[in-house]
Design a protein around this motif. Structure first.
Motif, PDB file in Angstrom:
ATOM      1  N   THR A  37      -3.493 109.650  19.066  1.00  0.00           N
ATOM      2  CA  THR A  37      -4.338 111.113  20.112  1.00  0.00           C
ATOM      3  C   THR A  37      -3.724 110.222  21.384  1.00  0.00           C
ATOM      4  N   LEU A  38      -3.124 109.054  21.583  1.00  0.00           N
ATOM      5  CA  LEU A  38      -1.589 108.916  22.199  1.00  0.00           C
ATOM      6  C   LEU A  38      -0.424 109.438  22.697  1.00  0.00           C
ATOM      7  N   ALA A  39      -0.444 110.219  21.702  1.00  0.00           N
ATOM      8  CA  ALA A  39       0.907 110.558  21.535  1.00  0.00           C
ATOM      9  C   ALA A  39       0.181 112.370  21.972  1.00  0.00           C
ATOM     10  N   GLU A  40      -0.913 112.678  21.410  1.00  0.00           N
ATOM     11  CA  GLU A  40      -1.358 113.850  21.896  1.00  0.00           C
ATOM     12  C   GLU A  40      -0.987 114.320  23.749  1.00  0.00           C
ATOM     13  N   VAL A  71       8.545 102.678  27.424  1.00  0.00           N
ATOM     14  CA  VAL A  71       7.887 101.658  27.267  1.00  0.00           C
ATOM     15  C   VAL A  71       6.160 101.954  26.893  1.00  0.00           C
ATOM     16  N   VAL A  72       5.566 102.444  25.819  1.00  0.00           N
ATOM     17  CA  VAL A  72       3.761 102.421  25.784  1.00  0.00           C
ATOM     18  C   VAL A  72       3.607 101.438  24.746  1.00  0.00           C
ATOM     19  N   THR A  73       3.096  99.949  24.849  1.00  0.00           N
ATOM     20  CA  THR A  73       2.949  99.310  23.743  1.00  0.00           C
ATOM     21  C   THR A  73       1.763  98.792  23.662  1.00  0.00           C
ATOM     22  N   ASP A  74       0.660  98.565  21.974  1.00  0.00           N
ATOM     23  CA  ASP A  74       0.106  97.819  22.014  1.00  0.00           C
ATOM     24  C   ASP A  74       0.157  96.008  22.484  1.00  0.00           C
ATOM     25  N   LEU A  75      -0.735  95.802  23.119  1.00  0.00           N
ATOM     26  CA  LEU A  75      -0.653  93.999  23.230  1.00  0.00           C
ATOM     27  C   LEU A  75      -0.471  93.592  21.743  1.00  0.00           C
ATOM     28  N   ARG A  76      -1.044  93.701  20.416  1.00  0.00           N
ATOM     29  CA  ARG A  76      -1.737  93.010  19.643  1.00  0.00           C
ATOM     30  C   ARG A  76      -1.595  94.305  18.504  1.00  0.00           C
ATOM     31  N   MET A  77      -0.031  92.911  17.571  1.00  0.00           N
ATOM     32  CA  MET A  77      -0.170  94.338  16.764  1.00  0.00           C
ATOM     33  C   MET A  77       0.592  93.255  15.388  1.00  0.00           C
ATOM     34  N   THR A 104      -4.350  97.815  24.961  1.00  0.00           N
ATOM     35  CA  THR A 104      -5.149  96.856  24.616  1.00  0.00           C
ATOM     36  C   THR A 104      -6.761  97.034  24.667  1.00  0.00           C
ATOM     37  N   GLY A 105      -6.991  96.472  23.581  1.00  0.00           N
ATOM     38  CA  GLY A 105      -8.530  96.379  23.718  1.00  0.00           C
ATOM     39  C   GLY A 105      -9.537  94.506  24.178  1.00  0.00           C
ATOM     40  N   ALA A 125      -6.521 100.345  29.110  1.00  0.00           N
ATOM     41  CA  ALA A 125      -7.292  99.657  28.599  1.00  0.00           C
ATOM     42  C   ALA A 125      -8.091 100.601  26.987  1.00  0.00           C
ATOM     43  N   LYS A 126      -8.063  99.943  25.508  1.00  0.00           N
ATOM     44  CA  LYS A 126      -8.339 100.951  25.241  1.00  0.00           C
ATOM     45  C   LYS A 126     -10.610 100.984  24.843  1.00  0.00           C
ATOM     46  N   PRO A 127     -11.447 101.621  25.345  1.00  0.00           N
ATOM     47  CA  PRO A 127     -10.699 103.228  24.813  1.00  0.00           C
ATOM     48  C   PRO A 127     -10.250 103.752  25.727  1.00  0.00           C
ATOM     49  N   PHE A 128      -9.175 105.249  25.340  1.00  0.00           N
ATOM     50  CA  PHE A 128      -8.431 105.764  26.737  1.00  0.00           C
ATOM     51  C   PHE A 128      -9.147 107.010  27.290  1.00  0.00           C
ATOM     52  N   THR A 129      -8.719 107.173  28.186  1.00  0.00           N
ATOM     53  CA  THR A 129      -8.405 108.947  29.143  1.00  0.00           C
ATOM     54  C   THR A 129      -7.584 109.220  28.543  1.00  0.00           C
ATOM     55  N   PRO A 130      -7.556 110.551  29.093  1.00  0.00           N
ATOM     56  CA  PRO A 130      -6.542 111.191  29.758  1.00  0.00           C
ATOM     57  C   PRO A 130      -5.913 111.098  31.071  1.00  0.00           C
ATOM     58  N   ALA A 131      -7.188 111.212  31.735  1.00  0.00           N
ATOM     59  CA  ALA A 131      -6.751 110.826  33.108  1.00  0.00           C
ATOM     60  C   ALA A 131      -6.063 108.986  32.685  1.00  0.00           C
ATOM     61  N   ALA A 132      -5.986 108.595  32.745  1.00  0.00           N
ATOM     62  CA  ALA A 132      -5.928 107.527  32.759  1.00  0.00           C
ATOM     63  C   ALA A 132      -4.575 107.015  32.259  1.00  0.00           C
TER      64      ALA A 132
END
Length: 149
Positions: A37-40, A71-77, A104-105, A125-132
């Motif tokens: 979703t984020l990649a799209e 570089v856009v990375t999740d915080l918790r993996m 991150t959530g 912040a998750k969930p995110f919007t296209p504008a964010a």
């Protein structure tokens, strides 16, 4: 012998061309649905996206030649989390620090909050919007060349 006229002098070399900013965004997330979703959204903003499933794969990608707009990375993996990836970037690729952002959530958790405050990096912040996502890219990504916009 007459002195050479200025018109006969070779033209000075053109100034060095600046390399176009990188158009690639490294997206790091261990959740395929979130990454897709984020990649799209990022692609719609004119960037190429390379998805790394986890921090270990992100490090491998960051060691390859080539530039990154962000570089856009999740915080918790589970393998190498966002905090460890950021530490690796600090040590090995400090040129990318201004282009790092987190998703991150868990932005309100104490350990996550302290880490994010220390880095001062933007958080999506998750969930995110296209504008964010658009605002995040405007904050951290190397600008796209004018011909791409």
């Amino acid at each position: 012998l007459l002195p050479q006229s200025p018109e006969d002098s070779p033209a000075p070399p053109p100034p060095p061309r600046e390399e176009a900013p990188a158009r690639r965004v490294l997206l790091v997330d261990d959740e395929a649905d979130v990454a897709d979703t984020l990649a799209e959204i990022i692609v719609r903003e004119g960037y190429e996206v390379c998805v790394a499933v986890g921090g270990r794969e992100a490090i491998r990608r960051l060691e390859e030649p080539g530039g990154w707009a962000a570089v856009v990375t999740d915080l918790r993996m589970p393998d190498v989390d966002g905090e460890a990836l950021y530490a690796w970037i600090e040590a090995r690729r400090p040129d990318l620090l201004p282009r790092v952002a987190f998703t991150t959530g868990d932005a309100l958790g104490k350990p996550a909050g302290r880490f994010l405050a220390r880095t001062g990096r933007p958080v999506l912040a998750k969930p995110f919007t296209p504008a964010a996502v658009r605002r995040l890219l405007a904050d951290v990504a190397a600008p796209l060349p004018e011909t791409v916009k």
